[in-house]
Motif scaffolding. Structure first.
Motif, short mmCIF file in Angstrom:
data_model
loop_
_atom_site.label_atom_id
_atom_site.label_comp_id
_atom_site.label_asym_id
_atom_site.label_seq_id
_atom_site.Cartn_x
_atom_site.Cartn_y
_atom_site.Cartn_z
N LEU A 196 0.84 -1.22 0.00
CA LEU A 196 0.00 0.00 0.00
C LEU A 196 0.87 1.26 0.00
N LYS A 197 0.43 2.29 -0.72
CA LYS A 197 1.10 3.59 -0.67
C LYS A 197 0.36 4.46 0.36
N LEU A 198 0.73 4.26 1.63
CA LEU A 198 -0.01 4.89 2.74
C LEU A 198 -0.07 6.41 2.60
N ALA A 199 1.02 7.02 2.19
CA ALA A 199 1.06 8.49 2.13
C ALA A 199 0.06 9.03 1.11
N GLU A 200 -0.28 8.17 0.13
CA GLU A 200 -1.28 8.60 -0.89
C GLU A 200 -2.70 8.36 -0.39
N ILE A 201 -2.93 7.14 0.11
CA ILE A 201 -4.31 6.75 0.44
C ILE A 201 -4.73 7.18 1.84
N GLY A 202 -3.75 7.22 2.77
CA GLY A 202 -4.08 7.51 4.17
C GLY A 202 -4.83 8.82 4.40
N PRO A 203 -4.30 9.92 3.86
CA PRO A 203 -4.98 11.21 4.09
C PRO A 203 -6.40 11.26 3.52
N LYS A 204 -6.65 10.46 2.45
CA LYS A 204 -8.00 10.47 1.84
C LYS A 204 -9.02 9.79 2.75
N PHE A 205 -8.56 8.82 3.54
CA PHE A 205 -9.44 8.24 4.56
C PHE A 205 -9.55 9.21 5.75
N GLU A 206 -8.37 9.72 6.18
CA GLU A 206 -8.35 10.56 7.40
C GLU A 206 -9.31 11.74 7.28
N HIS A 207 -9.34 12.35 6.10
CA HIS A 207 -10.13 13.58 5.91
C HIS A 207 -11.43 13.33 5.17
N HIS A 208 -11.83 12.06 5.06
CA HIS A 208 -13.06 11.74 4.33
C HIS A 208 -14.25 12.40 5.03
N GLU A 209 -15.21 12.86 4.24
CA GLU A 209 -16.32 13.64 4.82
C GLU A 209 -17.23 12.79 5.71
N VAL A 210 -17.13 11.45 5.66
CA VAL A 210 -17.97 10.62 6.53
C VAL A 210 -17.40 10.52 7.95
N PHE A 211 -16.18 11.14 8.13
CA PHE A 211 -15.57 11.12 9.48
C PHE A 211 -15.47 12.56 9.99
N PRO A 212 -16.47 13.05 10.67
CA PRO A 212 -16.51 14.46 11.10
C PRO A 212 -15.38 14.85 12.05
N ALA A 213 -14.78 13.84 12.75
CA ALA A 213 -13.64 14.13 13.64
C ALA A 213 -12.35 13.59 13.04
N ARG A 214 -12.34 13.38 11.71
CA ARG A 214 -11.28 12.69 11.01
C ARG A 214 -11.23 11.24 11.53
N THR A 215 -10.22 10.47 11.09
CA THR A 215 -10.15 9.10 11.60
C THR A 215 -8.73 8.54 11.47
N ASN A 216 -8.42 7.59 12.31
CA ASN A 216 -7.26 6.72 12.13
C ASN A 216 -7.71 5.60 11.20
N THR A 217 -6.82 5.12 10.33
CA THR A 217 -7.22 4.07 9.40
C THR A 217 -6.25 2.90 9.46
N GLU A 218 -6.79 1.71 9.66
CA GLU A 218 -5.98 0.50 9.75
C GLU A 218 -6.24 -0.39 8.52
N PHE A 219 -5.18 -0.75 7.83
CA PHE A 219 -5.24 -1.65 6.67
C PHE A 219 -4.71 -3.00 7.14
N VAL A 220 -5.53 -4.04 7.01
CA VAL A 220 -5.23 -5.30 7.70
C VAL A 220 -5.15 -6.48 6.72
N GLN A 221 -4.13 -7.32 6.94
CA GLN A 221 -3.94 -8.56 6.18
C GLN A 221 -4.11 -9.71 7.16
N VAL A 222 -5.00 -10.63 6.85
CA VAL A 222 -5.27 -11.74 7.76
C VAL A 222 -4.25 -12.85 7.53
N LEU A 223 -3.43 -13.14 8.53
CA LEU A 223 -2.44 -14.23 8.39
C LEU A 223 -3.00 -15.54 8.92
N SER A 224 -3.84 -15.43 9.96
CA SER A 224 -4.51 -16.63 10.49
C SER A 224 -5.64 -16.14 11.40
N LYS A 225 -6.33 -17.09 12.04
CA LYS A 225 -7.44 -16.73 12.94
C LYS A 225 -6.92 -16.03 14.20
#
Ligand SMILES: N[C@H](CCC[C@H](N)C(=O)O)C(=O)O
Length: 359
Positions: free
Chosen positions: A255-284
């Motif tokens: 992932l290119k976090l510096a590109e995609i991260g701010p677009k989540f952080e400042h997305h209009e559906v998050f009125p207080a901005r947001t932290n964003t976690e991108f997750v890969q499932v390795l196991s249960k």
């Protein structure tokens, strides 16, 4: 204008030690929480010059602890990190107002013109019967409700200030309510992070609830791409994603976090901005996560984010309630306990050095 910065590095051996360079000391700083003799280095122009020091030089250990602020007009601090998520910690127990402003915190967090950190954390007097209060400024000057890696560093710092040894815990008032960190015998810290908040309007998010009052694996369009997200608050807002339309198993290292991260952080559906976690499932029971933090950008670890990640993984059916979350800075053990609905986080928190700067 010459600025004199004072750096004090805890030494494992209280007296004689041949120093090839100060940097080496940083690499070998102990994970000790015991008050141990320190050597104070004064360098003009705040330039640290690698220097060899003779083993014959007598070591004058300051009679009082560095942290008792012998010099006024200076900000004395301790630099800690929780898996590389690093903070400037300030002993603020004698006042209910932080010693520095959010604007000053931004300067101190600058990694070129300041100390360099993801945030500044204050140990303040307790409120409503708690032992302490924690407040934090992100590196952009915003004030979040809570910080998971930060509260582990807070706990180790308090242990140092109060010369506490062995296993002990205390109560901390935070923007996320009551938080109880426990310093373990091995130096790790286990934190009762309280209950996750799932009600959409309390995260907060404007995304419509689609599972009871929560947002679980809901569609969010970012830059024309449909992502599947689950929104969780740990006192601070988190948007957790395991994939996007047509790609259900993220390879988070790509992932290119510096590109995609701010677009989540400042997305209009998050009125207080947001932290964003991108997750890969390795196991249960093992999740690999990369985070773009609100007010701090890409960090090496995020404690509240790791908690939100496990909650989202359980809600989406990817994992069980007890998981290891692998972050670039290292692993966190997370347990979302069914009995009390509290999330427990266990991980390290390490002292790097003490410092002081003119205010
Ligand atoms: N940037 C976060 C606060 C720090 C969270 C993170 N460093 C952690 O360990 O939980 C926010 O604005 O909500």
């Amino acid at each position: 204008m010459a600025i004199t910065a004072t750096i004090t590095v805890p030494l494992t051996s209280p007296t004689r030690r041949s120093l090839t360079s100060l940097n080496n000391l940083f690499l070998h700083s102990p994970r000790s929480t015991l008050p141990i003799p320190r050597r104070t280095f004064k360098y003009p122009n705040s330039r640290l010059v690698a220097s060899s020091m003779s083993t014959d030089a007598p070591v004058k250990t300051p009679s009082a602890s560095f942290l008792n602020r012998l010099q006024t007009g200076f900000l004395h601090f301790a630099k800690y990190h929780g898996l590389g998520n690093d903070f400037i910690l300030v002993d603020n127990r004698d006042s209910s107002e932080p010693r520095i402003t959010a604007e000053k915190a931004v300067q101190l967090c600058d990694r070129n013109f300041g100390v360099g950190a993801d945030g500044v954390i204050f140990v303040l007097p307790g409120i409503n019967g708690t032992d302490y209060t924690m407040r934090i400024f992100n590196s952009d000057g915003s004030e979040p409700e809570m910080c998971g890696n930060g509260v582990r560093c807070f706990a180790k710092f308090v242990s140092q200030l109060e010369s506490l040894e062995g296993r002990h815990s205390f109560t901390v008032h935070t923007g996320a309510g009551l938080i109880i960190p426990e310093v373990l015998e091995d130096g790790n810290v286990r934190v009762d992070m309280g209950e996750p908040v799932l009600k959409a309007s309390d995260v907060p998010t404007k995304l419509p609830a689609n599972k009871d009052s929560a947002v679980v694996k809901s569609e969010l369009v970012v830059d024309g791409v449909i992502w599947h997200v689950t929104c969780v608050s740990m006192g601070n807002p988190h948007c957790v994603t395991f994939g996007r339309e047509g790609c259900q198993n993220l390879l988070v290292d790509e992932l290119k976090l510096a590109e995609i991260g701010p677009k989540f952080e400042h997305h209009e559906v998050f009125p207080a901005r947001t932290n964003t976690e991108f997750v890969q499932v390795l196991s249960k029971s093992q999740l690999k996560m990369r985070v773009w933090e609100r007010g701090a950008g890409a960090t090496l670890a995020c404690g509240t984010g790791a908690c939100a990640t496990v909650v989202a993984a359980v809600l989406e059916g990817h994992a069980g309630r007890i998981c290891t979350v692998d972050l670039p800075g290292g692993p966190l053990q997370i347990d979302w306990r069914e009995e009390d609905n509290h999330v427990y986080m266990t991980g390290s928190a390490d002292l790097v050095y003490y410092g002081s700067l003119p205010l």
